[in-house]
Write an enzyme that holds these catalytic residues in place. Structure first.
Site, PDB file in Angstrom:
ATOM      1  N   ASN A 213      11.255  -1.943   3.528  1.00 12.48           N
ATOM      2  CA  ASN A 213      10.899  -2.918   3.522  1.00 12.48           C
ATOM      3  C   ASN A 213      11.666  -4.003   2.312  1.00 12.48           C
ATOM      4  O   ASN A 213      12.578  -3.191   1.919  1.00 12.48           O
ATOM      5  CB  ASN A 213       9.266  -3.226   3.152  1.00 12.48           C
ATOM      6  N   ASP A 281       4.125   2.792   5.155  1.00  6.96           N
ATOM      7  CA  ASP A 281       2.968   3.237   5.613  1.00  6.96           C
ATOM      8  C   ASP A 281       2.932   4.599   6.690  1.00  6.96           C
ATOM      9  O   ASP A 281       2.062   5.242   6.827  1.00  6.96           O
ATOM     10  CB  ASP A 281       1.928   2.395   6.185  1.00  6.96           C
ATOM     11  N   PRO A 308       1.441   9.871   3.572  1.00  4.69           N
ATOM     12  CA  PRO A 308       0.063  10.324   2.582  1.00  4.69           C
ATOM     13  C   PRO A 308      -0.106   8.789   1.870  1.00  4.69           C
ATOM     14  O   PRO A 308       1.036   8.044   1.385  1.00  4.69           O
ATOM     15  CB  PRO A 308       0.852  11.409   1.781  1.00  4.69           C
ATOM     16  N   ASP A 309      -1.018   8.508   1.477  1.00  7.34           N
ATOM     17  CA  ASP A 309      -1.528   7.436   0.412  1.00  7.34           C
ATOM     18  C   ASP A 309      -1.308   8.016  -0.815  1.00  7.34           C
ATOM     19  O   ASP A 309      -2.282   8.703  -1.371  1.00  7.34           O
ATOM     20  CB  ASP A 309      -2.925   6.742   0.864  1.00  7.34           C
ATOM     21  N   LYS A 341      -9.743  -3.014  -1.228  1.00  4.48           N
ATOM     22  CA  LYS A 341      -8.994  -1.829  -1.316  1.00  4.48           C
ATOM     23  C   LYS A 341      -9.131  -1.081  -2.550  1.00  4.48           C
ATOM     24  O   LYS A 341      -9.009   0.053  -2.604  1.00  4.48           O
ATOM     25  CB  LYS A 341      -7.506  -2.476  -1.551  1.00  4.48           C
ATOM     26  N   LYS A 345      -9.639   3.041  -1.872  1.00  6.95           N
ATOM     27  CA  LYS A 345      -8.420   3.887  -2.682  1.00  6.95           C
ATOM     28  C   LYS A 345      -8.964   4.698  -4.094  1.00  6.95           C
ATOM     29  O   LYS A 345      -8.696   5.616  -4.101  1.00  6.95           O
ATOM     30  CB  LYS A 345      -7.378   2.990  -3.212  1.00  6.95           C
TER      31      LYS A 345
HETATM   32  O1  C5P Z   1      -2.765   0.145   1.639  1.00  8.23           O
HETATM   33  P1  C5P Z   1      -1.519  -0.723   0.889  1.00  8.23           P
HETATM   34  O2  C5P Z   1      -0.358  -0.212   1.147  1.00  8.23           O
HETATM   35  O3  C5P Z   1      -1.846  -2.151   1.011  1.00  8.23           O
HETATM   36  O4  C5P Z   1      -1.867  -0.215  -0.622  1.00  8.23           O
HETATM   37  C1  C5P Z   1      -1.012  -0.694  -1.685  1.00  8.23           C
HETATM   38  C2  C5P Z   1      -1.167   0.147  -2.822  1.00  8.23           C
HETATM   39  O5  C5P Z   1      -1.173   1.205  -2.676  1.00  8.23           O
HETATM   40  C3  C5P Z   1       0.122  -0.273  -3.878  1.00  8.23           C
HETATM   41  O6  C5P Z   1      -0.460   0.133  -5.141  1.00  8.23           O
HETATM   42  C4  C5P Z   1       0.972   1.010  -3.378  1.00  8.23           C
HETATM   43  O7  C5P Z   1       1.946   1.420  -4.364  1.00  8.23           O
HETATM   44  C5  C5P Z   1       0.026   1.943  -3.056  1.00  8.23           C
HETATM   45  N1  C5P Z   1       0.459   2.965  -1.901  1.00  8.23           N
HETATM   46  C6  C5P Z   1       0.700   4.250  -2.133  1.00  8.23           C
HETATM   47  N2  C5P Z   1       0.985   4.982  -0.917  1.00  8.23           N
HETATM   48  C7  C5P Z   1       1.013   4.541  -0.029  1.00  8.23           C
HETATM   49  C8  C5P Z   1       0.778   3.115   0.614  1.00  8.23           C
HETATM   50  C9  C5P Z   1       0.483   2.350  -0.599  1.00  8.23           C
HETATM   51  O8  C5P Z   1       0.509   4.497  -3.200  1.00  8.23           O
HETATM   52  N3  C5P Z   1       1.343   5.436   1.353  1.00  8.23           N
END
Ligand code: C5P
Length: 401
Positions: A213, A281, A308-309, A341, A345
């Protein structure tokens, strides 16, 4: 009326060569306004850009220029000059003076004072972007940081030499804030460990292609630098970026989201974690050989798998940092999405920014954010990313005390 935050503080300001030397005049004015006494040392290079008379008029005291001056040495010798200040500030600090400091040279009054001093030193580098990025200057700056010298800037932007990049002198109010942090013991994050993620991730498709990105890492890197300036030990886990690592920050370079998660988990425990990275993502299955374009054939189908998030994993895992800050880049319903969010989260704060069409936030130098916390939503004005970082670092410091 201005607050005299630096009242009775004695600052020895070394002005070295470079077009940014004119900004030292504004710096002296701000320091005097804040109650500090400023004594100036002007190098030969600096004197090509500002005159001793201007420095003298603003500082209201004698300006020192020569090492072997009978009158200067009889009034205040160079050793005394190096010891009577509470802080020595080099602004602008040219590549030359950084090199002299790093190698311990004492070839003129400024370098001699810097070698002889037992006081804290702050440098504000300013030079052409190539000179700043040169491995020699980077190594010299790293040497100085390892010896306890504080660094502010340089900033990114257009330069007098018609180039663009890192090399602009930090703005005088930012230098004053760094001086206050050093002199007033404002290192509220000393002894704290902060984890910051920054930049994009690259998810390989095959040996030559990847999904990515537009994140430049500017906001995350600026946050890492601002937290380090407040005294924190900072681990910066960053995807591939083309910007320099802020001084005094421990960089752990990674490529993919999976690697970023491993590096973050390895960096724990931390008091604070700031997840500013734009993590991909999804990833695809990695093809070991380059995918071939078959003439007339169908394009390959990429099967996406969810990454993984990292923010959610660390927010909901152990050991959990005391304060977890996430980011939300949204193109619509910014605040509502950020609030949702935050709950989903499990983080404490969300910094929400609009990356919609025309915002120029992704990859740009400025940002306009909302800070979403349990107490509500704060809307900050549009600021340089370095200023957003300084504000956020300040808020983090307040939250921890
Ligand atoms: O769900 P989203 O990508 O919009 O969330 C954004 C936040 O989550 C940011 O703080 C980003 O650094 C974190 N993030 C993460 N791991 C992912 C996706 C997002 O830590 N796989």
């Amino acid at each position: 009326m201005a607050t005299l935050r630096l009242q009775h503080k004695r600052i020895l300001l070394i002005v070295s060569g470079g077009i940014a030397a004119y900004k030292s005049l504004e710096l002296i004015r701000l320091l005097r306004k804040s109650g500090a006494w400023v004594t100036c040392v002007l190098t030969k290079g600096g004197a090509e850009f500002v005159t001793p008379l201007s420095l003298q008029a603003l500082s209201e005291t004698k300006v020192y220029t020569e090492l072997f001056s009978l009158t200067d040495e009889s009034e205040m010798g160079h050793i005394q000059l190096s010891r009577t200040a509470d802080l020595i500030v080099v602004a602008p600090a040219s590549a030359d003076i950084l090199a002299k400091m790093a190698s311990g040279m004492a070839s003129d009054l400024a370098s001699t004072v810097l070698l002889a001093t037992d006081k804290p030193v702050l440098v504000a580098p300013a030079m052409n972007v190539r000179m700043w990025e040169h491995p020699a200057t980077q190594a010299n700056t790293a040497t100085l940081v390892s010896r306890g010298v504080a660094v502010v800037g340089p900033d990114e932007g257009p330069m007098a030499c018609n180039e663009f990049g890192f090399g602009r002198l930090a703005e005088p109010p930012v230098i004053v804030a760094a001086i206050e942090a050093l002199l007033l013991g404002k290192r509220p994050l000393a002894g704290r460990h902060v984890l910051v993620t920054s930049g994009p991730t690259h998810e390989p498709i095959d040996p030559v292609r990847y999904i990515a990105n537009r994140s430049s890492g500017r906001q995350g890197h600026a946050i890492a630098g601002a937290l380090a300036a407040l005294g924190a030990r900072v681990t910066l886990v960053s995807g591939p970026v083309e910007i320099p690592t802020p001084a005094g920050v421990d960089l752990r370079p990674v490529e993919t989201a999976a690697e970023m998660l491993v590096a973050c988990a390895a960096a724990l425990p931390a008091d604070v974690a700031v997840f500013a990275a734009a993590v991909a993502d999804w990833r695809t299955e990695l093809a070991t050989l380059k995918l071939k374009k078959v003439p007339g054939g169908a394009p390959p189908e990429l099967k996406l798998t969810t990454n993984p998030d990292i923010l959610a994993t660390i927010s909901q895992g152990t050991p959990r940092p005391r304060l977890v800050v996430g980011f939300a880049a949204e193109t619509n319903d910014l605040v509502a999405n950020a609030q949702a969010k935050r709950a989903r989260k499990g983080c404490d704060w969300i910094v929400a920014n609009n990356v919609g069409e025309g915002s120029h936030v992704m990859g740009g130098l400025r940002n306009e954010v909302h800070l979403v916390t349990a107490d509500g939503v704060e809307t900050w004005p549009e600021l340089a990313k370095t200023e957003v970082a300084a504000r956020l670092a300040q808020r983090i410091a307040e939250a921890l005390t």
